[in-house]
Design a protein around this motif. Sequence first.
Motif, PDB file in Angstrom:
ATOM      1  N   LYS A 337      14.821  24.428  30.207  1.00 27.39           N
ATOM      2  CA  LYS A 337      14.219  25.633  29.625  1.00 27.39           C
ATOM      3  C   LYS A 337      12.832  25.326  29.084  1.00 27.39           C
ATOM      4  CE  LYS A 337      18.438  27.912  28.082  1.00 27.39           C
ATOM      5  NZ  LYS A 337      18.393  29.176  28.813  1.00 27.39           N
ATOM      6  N   ILE A 338      12.727  24.241  28.329  1.00 26.30           N
ATOM      7  CA  ILE A 338      11.431  23.951  27.695  1.00 26.30           C
ATOM      8  C   ILE A 338      10.362  23.747  28.751  1.00 26.30           C
ATOM      9  CG2 ILE A 338      10.206  22.187  26.350  1.00 26.30           C
ATOM     10  CD1 ILE A 338      12.644  22.077  24.542  1.00 26.30           C
ATOM     11  N   PHE A 339      10.683  22.961  29.799  1.00 27.42           N
ATOM     12  CA  PHE A 339       9.677  22.724  30.829  1.00 27.42           C
ATOM     13  C   PHE A 339       9.355  24.007  31.586  1.00 27.42           C
ATOM     14  CE2 PHE A 339      11.196  18.258  30.353  1.00 27.42           C
ATOM     15  CZ  PHE A 339      10.017  17.761  29.861  1.00 27.42           C
ATOM     16  N   SER A 340      10.352  24.881  31.771  1.00 25.71           N
ATOM     17  CA  SER A 340      10.069  26.139  32.466  1.00 25.71           C
ATOM     18  C   SER A 340       9.143  27.020  31.634  1.00 25.71           C
ATOM     19  CB  SER A 340      11.364  26.897  32.745  1.00 25.71           C
ATOM     20  OG  SER A 340      12.140  26.184  33.664  1.00 25.71           O
ATOM     21  N   TRP A 341       9.327  27.016  30.333  1.00 22.97           N
ATOM     22  CA  TRP A 341       8.424  27.820  29.489  1.00 22.97           C
ATOM     23  C   TRP A 341       7.012  27.279  29.564  1.00 22.97           C
ATOM     24  CZ3 TRP A 341      12.506  27.259  25.135  1.00 22.97           C
ATOM     25  CH2 TRP A 341      13.509  28.219  25.325  1.00 22.97           C
ATOM     26  N   LEU A 342       6.901  25.931  29.520  1.00 20.44           N
ATOM     27  CA  LEU A 342       5.559  25.342  29.603  1.00 20.44           C
ATOM     28  C   LEU A 342       4.912  25.712  30.932  1.00 20.44           C
ATOM     29  CD1 LEU A 342       6.155  21.742  28.177  1.00 20.44           C
ATOM     30  CD2 LEU A 342       5.122  23.678  27.030  1.00 20.44           C
ATOM     31  N   ALA A 343       5.704  25.636  32.019  1.00 22.44           N
ATOM     32  CA  ALA A 343       5.145  25.945  33.333  1.00 22.44           C
ATOM     33  C   ALA A 343       4.786  27.427  33.438  1.00 22.44           C
ATOM     34  CB  ALA A 343       6.133  25.564  34.422  1.00 22.44           C
ATOM     35  N   THR A 344       5.515  28.275  32.696  1.00 22.12           N
ATOM     36  CA  THR A 344       5.172  29.698  32.699  1.00 22.12           C
ATOM     37  C   THR A 344       3.809  29.914  32.049  1.00 22.12           C
ATOM     38  OG1 THR A 344       7.519  30.189  32.493  1.00 22.12           O
ATOM     39  CG2 THR A 344       5.992  31.988  32.059  1.00 22.12           C
ATOM     40  N   MET A 345       3.567  29.180  30.967  1.00 22.22           N
ATOM     41  CA  MET A 345       2.282  29.347  30.281  1.00 22.22           C
ATOM     42  C   MET A 345       1.140  28.761  31.099  1.00 22.22           C
ATOM     43  SD  MET A 345       3.373  28.455  26.381  1.00 22.22           S
ATOM     44  CE  MET A 345       1.703  28.214  25.844  1.00 22.22           C
ATOM     45  N   TRP A 346       1.435  27.682  31.854  1.00 15.89           N
ATOM     46  CA  TRP A 346       0.405  26.933  32.579  1.00 15.89           C
ATOM     47  C   TRP A 346      -0.300  27.845  33.590  1.00 15.89           C
ATOM     48  CZ3 TRP A 346      -1.233  22.033  31.646  1.00 15.89           C
ATOM     49  CH2 TRP A 346      -2.071  21.451  32.592  1.00 15.89           C
ATOM     50  N   GLY A 347      -1.600  27.991  33.446  1.00 16.68           N
ATOM     51  CA  GLY A 347      -2.349  28.786  34.412  1.00 16.68           C
ATOM     52  C   GLY A 347      -2.279  30.280  34.178  1.00 16.68           C
ATOM     53  N   GLY A 348      -1.651  30.703  33.054  1.00 13.72           N
ATOM     54  CA  GLY A 348      -1.534  32.136  32.799  1.00 13.72           C
ATOM     55  C   GLY A 348      -2.772  32.688  32.109  1.00 13.72           C
ATOM     56  N   LYS A 349      -2.641  33.925  31.653  1.00 11.29           N
ATOM     57  CA  LYS A 349      -3.720  34.524  30.850  1.00 11.29           C
ATOM     58  C   LYS A 349      -3.078  34.854  29.501  1.00 11.29           C
ATOM     59  CE  LYS A 349      -6.412  35.401  34.628  1.00 11.29           C
ATOM     60  NZ  LYS A 349      -7.701  35.816  35.063  1.00 11.29           N
ATOM     61  N   ILE A 350      -3.030  33.852  28.643  1.00 15.49           N
ATOM     62  CA  ILE A 350      -2.182  33.940  27.459  1.00 15.49           C
ATOM     63  C   ILE A 350      -2.820  34.814  26.386  1.00 15.49           C
ATOM     64  CG2 ILE A 350      -1.061  32.612  25.651  1.00 15.49           C
ATOM     65  CD1 ILE A 350      -1.082  30.254  27.650  1.00 15.49           C
ATOM     66  N   ARG A 351      -2.076  35.827  25.946  1.00 19.24           N
ATOM     67  CA  ARG A 351      -2.524  36.656  24.816  1.00 19.24           C
ATOM     68  C   ARG A 351      -1.979  36.021  23.555  1.00 19.24           C
ATOM     69  NH1 ARG A 351      -1.022  42.198  27.775  1.00 19.24           N
ATOM     70  NH2 ARG A 351       1.063  41.591  27.169  1.00 19.24           N
ATOM     71  N   LEU A 352      -2.871  35.464  22.727  1.00 14.58           N
ATOM     72  CA  LEU A 352      -2.382  34.750  21.546  1.00 14.58           C
ATOM     73  C   LEU A 352      -2.141  35.721  20.395  1.00 14.58           C
ATOM     74  CD1 LEU A 352      -4.497  31.487  21.649  1.00 14.58           C
ATOM     75  CD2 LEU A 352      -2.078  31.756  22.111  1.00 14.58           C
ATOM     76  N   SER A 354       0.708  37.640  17.645  1.00 15.46           N
ATOM     77  CA  SER A 354       1.711  37.035  16.756  1.00 15.46           C
ATOM     78  C   SER A 354       2.993  36.694  17.493  1.00 15.46           C
ATOM     79  CB  SER A 354       2.027  37.986  15.605  1.00 15.46           C
ATOM     80  OG  SER A 354       0.844  38.395  14.995  1.00 15.46           O
ATOM     81  N   ALA A 355       3.450  37.584  18.385  1.00 14.85           N
ATOM     82  CA  ALA A 355       4.694  37.312  19.099  1.00 14.85           C
ATOM     83  C   ALA A 355       4.568  36.025  19.895  1.00 14.85           C
ATOM     84  CB  ALA A 355       5.036  38.476  20.024  1.00 14.85           C
ATOM     85  N   MET A 356       3.441  35.864  20.585  1.00 10.87           N
ATOM     86  CA  MET A 356       3.254  34.674  21.412  1.00 10.87           C
ATOM     87  C   MET A 356       3.066  33.438  20.539  1.00 10.87           C
ATOM     88  SD  MET A 356       3.266  33.811  24.519  1.00 10.87           S
ATOM     89  CE  MET A 356       2.882  32.342  25.441  1.00 10.87           C
ATOM     90  N   LEU A 357       2.366  33.576  19.416  1.00  7.75           N
ATOM     91  CA  LEU A 357       2.186  32.418  18.536  1.00  7.75           C
ATOM     92  C   LEU A 357       3.533  31.921  18.036  1.00  7.75           C
ATOM     93  CD1 LEU A 357      -0.966  33.371  16.452  1.00  7.75           C
ATOM     94  CD2 LEU A 357      -0.754  31.530  18.126  1.00  7.75           C
ATOM     95  N   PHE A 358       4.390  32.866  17.631  1.00  6.58           N
ATOM     96  CA  PHE A 358       5.706  32.433  17.177  1.00  6.58           C
ATOM     97  C   PHE A 358       6.499  31.807  18.321  1.00  6.58           C
ATOM     98  CE2 PHE A 358       5.141  34.897  13.259  1.00  6.58           C
ATOM     99  CZ  PHE A 358       5.697  34.013  12.362  1.00  6.58           C
TER     100      PHE A 358
END
Lengths: 580, 360
Positions: A337-352, A354-358
């Motif tokens: 799970k942890i690696f899949s979440w990291l890979a989901t973020m990798w290369g994305g367009k992350i909106r930082l 509050s929800a994402m920060l948490f």
Amino acid sequence: MTQAQVQEKANIPALAEEPEIRHWRDYFTFNTDHKVIAIQYLVTTFIFYCIGGVLADLVRTELRTPEVDFVTPEVYNSLFTLHATIMIFLWIVPAGAGFANFLIPLMIGAKDMAFPRLNAVAFWMIPPAGLLLIASLVVGDAPDAGWTSYPPLSLVTGQVGEGIWILSVLLLGTSSILGAINFLVTMLKMRTPGMGFFQLPLFCWAMLATSALTLVSTPVLAAGLILLSFDLLAGTAFFNPTGGGDPVVYQHMFWFYSHPAVYIMILPFFGAISEVIPVHSRKPIFGYKAIAYSSLAISFLGLIVWAHHMFTSGVPGWLRMFFMITTMIIAVPTGIKIFSWLATMWGGKIRLNSAMLFAIGFVGTFVIGGISGVMLAAVPFDIHVHDTYFVVAHLHYVLFGGSVLGIYSAIYHWFPKMTGRMLNEFWGKVHFALTIVGLNMTFLPMHKLGMMGMNRRIAQYDPKFTFLNEICTIGAYILAVSTFPFIINAIWSWMYGPKAGNNPWDALTLEWMTTSPPAIENFDKPPVLATGPYDYGLENTRKGVPLSDPDPVLSAGPNSVLRAEPDESSPAITAEKEER
Amino acid sequence: MKIPSSIWTLLIGIGLTLVSLWYGQNHGLLPTAASDEAPLVDGLFNAMMTVSTGIFVLVEGILIYSAIKYRRRAGDNADGPPVHGNVPLEILWTAIPTVIVIGISVYSFDVYNDMGGFSPHAIHEAPMTSQVMNMPGAAIAATLSDTPPSTEPNENQEKSDQAMQDPATAAVRNADQIPQKRNAPGVGSVAPTLGPTPENEGKPPAFVVNVTGLQYAWIFTYPDTEVTSGELHVPIGREVQLNMTANDVIHAFWVPEFRLKQDVIPGRQSEIRFTPNKEGDYTLICAELCGPYHGAMRTQVVVQKPEEFEQWIQEQEVASAEELKQAVAVNPVDLTPDEFLAPHTSHMGIHPEMLHQLHK
């Protein structure tokens, strides 16, 4: 047209009008609407969280100095016993049920839960159980044998307090069993036509795993507690060694539930994080099936690791080795799970936001709890640190750094859907910063304290540990302060916050395909799936997935046997409506 | 000059490995190692710490890097690339943790064996004899009255009886009130041990101390010496066996410097064997919640030279003789805990006023 617009176009016209805003009084009634029950759960549990937090700060205040100088040792033991019981049974476990209540019917396109009245019953067991527990503090005979309540100690401390504790936990366990049955049946039988298991959002997979685990393990705790209450109140000797009973048998029964309980507490938020990260990274979740199956793997493995809590008590050597290996193996699905979440973020367009920060905070702190969990599984090392502050640090990294940050992330993410209004981002970020600082200050030093020789559940300790304890205490105060921006933000935004619109995050799962807040039966007609739950970015490559057939009968598909027929309204009720 | 990403990956990998190796050895999180068993546990912990540091830095690094590098730029409302998965990558990150945890399990198994966790004695206690399997009612859920009284010896009872041969031990234990648990057939000892290390296998321990836990004190009796003490004195470099049980609730024997912990449970006889190897005073802590004054249940373990130890034993014998007479003369059951503990308080480092407060 983005995927979200395709999905919305297929569903939104169903409910163009603003739904009737509910009256505040509805939240104090035996209401059967799953959304009302969800809010009841979330608000009630948050109140208990605040009470549990005050108790935690009292505990930390006592621990500022090595001597017993703030409360008496008896009261101190009651404080940590109630703190743990409240946080586990009245906050994290029911908060997960609260989110599941709100989200499951919406995510699968159902009108409500399978058993709405049962749902309300499950909720209404919680307030009396909680009040009972807190009343024990007021009457001055609170339970003080720890939340584990190991006999024979629990049989020789106050009878009234211990009896209240047992009754309260039994009520809460019953509530979670009823909730679990409801979630399972709802997800298995009430998905919208065309929604197979692999179109389920990952939060639903997580709740499938959680509910199955709850159903298997909770009755064992209930049995253990009932036997304990016989020992306590009727003088039997199931666990009382002076009558030939076996206290270690209680430990087996207790941990058979209470270890899975940590998965009951973390899995729903693994699910929530799997929803938050792809939406705010604007990317499909990486490894959907791996995440879905890993929830089931955690649920199954979670049932066969309980004796790692008993490496230093009465279990034979071979049993210690067996439970060491099963406990270690649980790290594998968690790691997936942890690696899949990291890979989901990798290369994305992350909106930082509050929800994402948490959510990022969740991954970053949970990994510390996970790593120390693998260490604790190693028997020789566990023998050294069992029942010390190392364990306290580990469990708080899992349950605070994991579950509580997960709850906050979920609240920031779904608040617009629940209330129709946006939370303030600035105060959300202040809340996040204070929480992360307070959390690490409170719990990081505890690792060292435990390894150097500070055992847990003590009101007085070796003066050489004063400095680190001082840091922990200040961290705990920061954590207390960190809740204020959140509480004020939530109340103010609920009343005056900017209107959220139906889909402020451009998300694809079905709960965003209705009005905010959703109307009483969620959707006018069974929603259709225009896209998969996480098909972000697909418009760049191909023009989306074709709309599934809007006719429910035609699109029933291969899994129609699993689905309930649409509700037929009872003739009596229809007649009554017409009369009006 | 543009450095290719594969070189960056290699450099980061080397850096990560070096940092992990360094921190795994230099974390400073463990107290002094004062027994032969402690370095084994420390080695295991250092190895786990090395791997953990690597994983921790990797995860946090990717997390922070992604949050900064891939954050949404103002005005960019497009979605990211629609990457759904990558099977080789997923297999890789399933396989690596699997290999790591299996490696740690094997290492832990080895350390546990070297500490004496698998003495053949303990395994011998778990016979799945044909007699057990053929016992009437064994295959079905028999009611209690159907089960014939077991003919197997009750090993816990034997150990308890043996300890009670020593008058000083008998004076502080109340084992006559607590029936000793019997081993369940086929599942092994109900009172497991950390037995002798493999090189001491089969030899009797050099030195035995009987330990009794009670709210809120440890009482040590030295068989054949009439010594009763609230402090544990042991000679350096000799293997000690502690025979432990509790009078009232569960306690746990823990000396952080020895890296050893064992629950002390009423109705069971637990044993640990270890070899102290560094002179000094160490704190013995009760690690299992045993009541409001749990935090005060602490005493000293003194590891001393054999001649100093002999001298201490002789001093104690003189002092204990008087107390023992008083203690044996009355049944401990008839005394309040306050009265019962009074003779021992001078050894236990507990003030009489506090003791009175405990039991009021």
